[in-house]
Design an enzyme around this catalytic site. Structure first.
Site, short mmCIF file in Angstrom:
data_model
loop_
_atom_site.label_atom_id
_atom_site.label_comp_id
_atom_site.label_asym_id
_atom_site.label_seq_id
_atom_site.Cartn_x
_atom_site.Cartn_y
_atom_site.Cartn_z
N ASP A 10 40.28 40.67 41.20
CA ASP A 10 41.42 40.08 40.52
C ASP A 10 41.36 40.63 39.10
OD1 ASP A 10 43.52 38.56 39.61
OD2 ASP A 10 42.45 36.65 39.69
N GLU A 71 44.19 43.08 43.48
CA GLU A 71 45.52 42.51 43.32
C GLU A 71 46.35 43.40 42.41
OE1 GLU A 71 46.79 38.16 42.49
OE2 GLU A 71 46.79 39.19 40.55
N ASP A 143 38.89 33.00 38.54
CA ASP A 143 39.37 34.26 39.10
C ASP A 143 38.51 34.80 40.24
OD1 ASP A 143 41.47 34.18 37.33
OD2 ASP A 143 40.46 35.36 35.81
#
Length: 162
Positions: A10, A71, A143
């Protein structure tokens, strides 16, 4: 099928979430480790990018993943942090290729969240779904949880030839 280790990321400039999952003979992969790379906000952007690079190199050396899922952030026009996140993403992409010779797959938020059953899940919901899916008692809502879900989506895509 040989067991593969996947790194989920992430991306960010202040915080980079990461998670290592390994394919298992069972239905679900094993969570090997997870955490965050946090950079000091007092440092310049260049210094923070160097921190991300060094920490990511250590992770790649230690775990030797066979696949990497990241991501792909989406920003609306009012997000001030977009420039830093995109610079962090560029460094992450470069390090993954240079150090591990892996071209990461990029997953949009809704696509990796769909592997959990809700493409619009909030961070707390993602943590609850991951805890339930992997039978974990507690999980930090940070995260790294998203990174677990991103690695899981990468592994699911591999299994399904997506």
């Amino acid at each position: 099928m040989s067991q593969k280790t996947w790194l989920g990321i992430d991306p960010g400039l202040a915080i980079v979430g990461w998670a290592m999952l390994q394919e298992s003979e069972q239905q679900l992969p094993l969570i090997i480790d997870y955490g965050t790379i946090e950079t000091n906000k007092q440092l310049s952007t260049s210094q923070r990018l160097l921190e991300i690079e060094a920490d990511l190199r250590e992770l790649l050396t230690e775990f030797k993943p066979k696949g990497i899922a990241i991501e792909m952030p989406f920003f609306n026009r009012t997000i001030k942090a977009a420039g830093g996140v995109m610079q962090g993403l560029g460094v992450i992409n470069l390090v993954c290729y240079r150090e591990a010779n892996i071209e990461p797959i990029f997953l949009h938020q809704a696509s990796w969240k769909c592997h959990l059953g809700n493409g619009k899940a909030k961070k707390k919901e993602v943590a609850e779904m991951i805890a339930t899916l992997f039978n974990l008692d507690t999980l930090p809502i940070d995260d790294s949880v998203d990174a677990i879900a991103i690695a899981y989506a990468g592994l699911c895509g591999l299994r399904n030839n997506i």
